[in-house]
Write an enzyme that holds these catalytic residues in place. Structure first.
Site, PDB file in Angstrom:
ATOM      1  N   TYR A   1     -71.970   9.622  10.107  1.00  0.00           N
ATOM      2  CA  TYR A   1     -71.461   8.338   9.607  1.00  0.00           C
ATOM      3  C   TYR A   1     -72.331   7.185  10.138  1.00  0.00           C
ATOM      4  CZ  TYR A   1     -68.551   4.168   9.551  1.00  0.00           C
ATOM      5  OH  TYR A   1     -68.110   2.882   9.401  1.00  0.00           O
TER       6      TYR A   1
ATOM      7  N   LYS B   1     -75.038   4.412   8.220  1.00  0.00           N
ATOM      8  CA  LYS B   1     -74.983   2.949   8.361  1.00  0.00           C
ATOM      9  C   LYS B   1     -76.331   2.412   8.860  1.00  0.00           C
ATOM     10  CE  LYS B   1     -70.765   2.151   7.043  1.00  0.00           C
ATOM     11  NZ  LYS B   1     -70.386   1.238   5.962  1.00  0.00           N
TER      12      LYS B   1
ATOM     13  N   ASP C   1     -68.268  11.331  18.857  1.00  0.00           N
ATOM     14  CA  ASP C   1     -67.552  10.240  19.530  1.00  0.00           C
ATOM     15  C   ASP C   1     -68.277   9.792  20.797  1.00  0.00           C
ATOM     16  OD1 ASP C   1     -65.318   9.685  17.996  1.00  0.00           O
ATOM     17  OD2 ASP C   1     -64.016  11.108  19.042  1.00  0.00           O
TER      18      ASP C   1
ATOM     19  N   ASN D   1     -73.046   8.874  -0.820  1.00  0.00           N
ATOM     20  CA  ASN D   1     -72.201   7.681  -1.009  1.00  0.00           C
ATOM     21  C   ASN D   1     -72.757   6.466  -0.279  1.00  0.00           C
ATOM     22  OD1 ASN D   1     -69.235   7.857  -2.233  1.00  0.00           O
ATOM     23  ND2 ASN D   1     -69.913   9.872  -1.558  1.00  0.00           N
TER      24      ASN D   1
ATOM     25  N   ILE E   1     -60.107  -2.629   4.807  1.00  0.00           N
ATOM     26  CA  ILE E   1     -60.765  -3.862   5.269  1.00  0.00           C
ATOM     27  C   ILE E   1     -61.093  -4.753   4.068  1.00  0.00           C
ATOM     28  CG2 ILE E   1     -62.725  -4.823   6.548  1.00  0.00           C
ATOM     29  CD1 ILE E   1     -62.761  -2.252   8.224  1.00  0.00           C
TER      30      ILE E   1
ATOM     31  N   SER F   1     -71.446  -0.821  11.337  1.00  0.00           N
ATOM     32  CA  SER F   1     -70.518  -0.265  12.323  1.00  0.00           C
ATOM     33  C   SER F   1     -71.150  -0.159  13.701  1.00  0.00           C
ATOM     34  CB  SER F   1     -70.119   1.131  11.846  1.00  0.00           C
ATOM     35  OG  SER F   1     -69.504   1.842  12.887  1.00  0.00           O
TER      36      SER F   1
HETATM   37  N1  UDP Z   1     -58.660   9.558  18.563  1.00  0.00           N
HETATM   38  C1  UDP Z   1     -57.787  10.461  19.173  1.00  0.00           C
HETATM   39  N2  UDP Z   1     -56.795  11.024  18.389  1.00  0.00           N
HETATM   40  C2  UDP Z   1     -56.646  10.738  17.068  1.00  0.00           C
HETATM   41  C3  UDP Z   1     -57.551   9.816  16.464  1.00  0.00           C
HETATM   42  C4  UDP Z   1     -58.553   9.253  17.249  1.00  0.00           C
HETATM   43  O1  UDP Z   1     -57.890  10.755  20.358  1.00  0.00           O
HETATM   44  O2  UDP Z   1     -55.737  11.288  16.432  1.00  0.00           O
HETATM   45  C5  UDP Z   1     -59.721   8.929  19.392  1.00  0.00           C
HETATM   46  C6  UDP Z   1     -61.132   9.193  18.871  1.00  0.00           C
HETATM   47  O3  UDP Z   1     -61.620  10.389  19.393  1.00  0.00           O
HETATM   48  C7  UDP Z   1     -61.867   7.943  19.380  1.00  0.00           C
HETATM   49  C8  UDP Z   1     -60.800   6.850  19.348  1.00  0.00           C
HETATM   50  O4  UDP Z   1     -59.549   7.527  19.321  1.00  0.00           O
HETATM   51  O5  UDP Z   1     -62.269   8.133  20.708  1.00  0.00           O
HETATM   52  C9  UDP Z   1     -60.895   5.972  18.120  1.00  0.00           C
HETATM   53  O6  UDP Z   1     -61.011   6.797  16.977  1.00  0.00           O
HETATM   54  P1  UDP Z   1     -60.857   6.262  15.492  1.00  0.00           P
HETATM   55  O7  UDP Z   1     -60.963   7.423  14.570  1.00  0.00           O
HETATM   56  O8  UDP Z   1     -59.632   5.409  15.381  1.00  0.00           O
HETATM   57  O9  UDP Z   1     -62.093   5.269  15.305  1.00  0.00           O
HETATM   58  P2  UDP Z   1     -63.689   5.517  15.477  1.00  0.00           P
HETATM   59  O10 UDP Z   1     -64.001   5.120  16.891  1.00  0.00           O
HETATM   60  O11 UDP Z   1     -63.987   6.943  15.171  1.00  0.00           O
HETATM   61  O12 UDP Z   1     -64.284   4.571  14.482  1.00  0.00           O
END
Ligand code: UDP
Length: 325
Positions: A143, A147, A286, A94, A14, A119
């Site tokens: 994470y 933030k 998640d 970090n 980014i 975020s």
């Molecule tokens: N995800 C998935 N398979 C992958 C990577 C991500 O199913 O190989 C899902 C993850 O569980 C979330 C969504 O895709 O629900 C977005 O994940 P990402 O890591 O891209 O971004 P985040 O939401 O964690 O910032």
């Protein structure tokens, strides 16, 4: 004289896109990055680059003395939800301690404007969608917790030192710069769109982390926003802070959500081939759904997203193809 902007994490995905736009807009740009997750190939040739870790306060001080920094854009941080669950200490060191060093170096050098890369992860499991900035802060990942903690530090520095900040809460960034020079490189790649593109190109399966969420198809829903739209919000943010404005938290998203399965289908259209997938257990931290309400960005910054999910996937794919040449 053109304003000088210091950007931490400017060699990250980014960050590199923000640097690119700043340079196009004729700002002078100073990049700080320790290249731990940033990438040499993403360092803009027209930026001044320092290979410095934000935990090195003496070096930060030196850089502030050498430049007249108008505004800091702070992105240097670890950003994987999954990894943060396994290495919480590393994430706090970090993302919180490192950031505090930066704030201290700023106020000691009379630099009082900062844009922080926050975020949607600060919200946790949403109580309602779309999520506006008044939604309770209740992160469910380490994470997100780092933030949210840093946002509290920013408020404290505003109170104590009159430091003005914008905390931009990004939803899911994707895509690459218009010329496809600056795109997503993470080693290992964990983010959904680049993971699908990389794996499908090799006819390998993408893992879907959970299909038993309370959503339309059981997979998680996210609001995907193009990285160039995010970069544009930072340019508007610099102007906003330059007008003696108040500190604010602002969402950056598109107000639209796509499930993991929908993203896989859209990628399959772009790739013109079917994408294989397998269901795996849920990933820790998640939330089932994250969709932004973006009225505040429109009102305060006059910002709206311009690019769609199709631009995101198309440009991510063009960048992937460049990488593999
Ligand atoms: N995800 C998935 N398979 C992958 C990577 C991500 O199913 O190989 C899902 C993850 O569980 C979330 C969504 O895709 O629900 C977005 O994940 P990402 O890591 O891209 O971004 P985040 O939401 O964690 O910032």
């Amino acid at each position: 004289m053109n304003k000088e902007i210091l950007i931490t994490g400017g060699a990250g995905y980014i960050g590199a896109n923000i640097v690119d736009l700043l340079i196009k807009k004729k700002y002078k740009v100073v990049v700080i990055d320790n290249l731990s997750t940033g990438n040499k190939s993403l360092i803009h040739p027209d930026a001044i680059f320092y290979n410095v870790d934000i935990s090195d306060k003496a070096k930060l001080e030196e850089i502030f003395r050498m430049h007249i920094i108008d505004t800091v854009i702070h992105l240097a941080a670890l950003s994987s939800v999954g990894e943060s669950a396994k290495k919480p200490k590393k994430y706090f060191k970090n993302n919180v301690k490192g950031g505090l060093n930066l704030l201290e170096a700023m106020v000691e050098n009379e630099c009082k404007k900062i844009i922080f890369s926050s975020s949607a992860a600060v919200y946790g499991n949403p109580q309602y969608v779309p999520i506006n900035e008044d939604h309770p802060i209740n992160p469910i990942s380490i994470y997100g917790e780092t933030k949210a903690t840093f946002e509290e530090k920013l408020k404290l520095f505003d109170k104590q030192h009159d430091l003005k900040f914008l905390s931009l809460r990004y939803f899911n960034a994707g895509g690459s710069s218009d010329d496809n020079r600056f795109g997503e490189i993470h080693i290992p790649e964990t983010h959904l769109i680049p993971s699908i593109l990389k794996l499908a190109a090799k006819n390998r399966e993408i893992s879907i982390f959970g299909d038993d969420y309370d959503t339309k198809d059981g997979t998680c829903i996210r609001d995907y926003i193009h990285v160039v739209d995010i970069a544009e919000a930072h340019i508007l943010g610099i102007e906003y802070l330059g007008n003696n404005a108040q500190s604010e938290m602002i969402n950056l998203g598109t107000e639209k959500g796509y499930s993991v399965k929908e993203i896989i289908n859209l990628c399959s259209k772009t790739l013109e081939k079917s994408v294989k997938s397998k269901i795996e257990p849920r990933r820790k931290g998640d939330p089932p759904i994250l969709i932004a309400s973006c009225g505040k960005a429109k009102k305060l910054l006059n910002w709206e997203h311009k690019k769609t999910i199709h631009h995101i996937i198309e440009s991510a794919w063009k960048f992937e193809q460049k990488l593999s040449i």
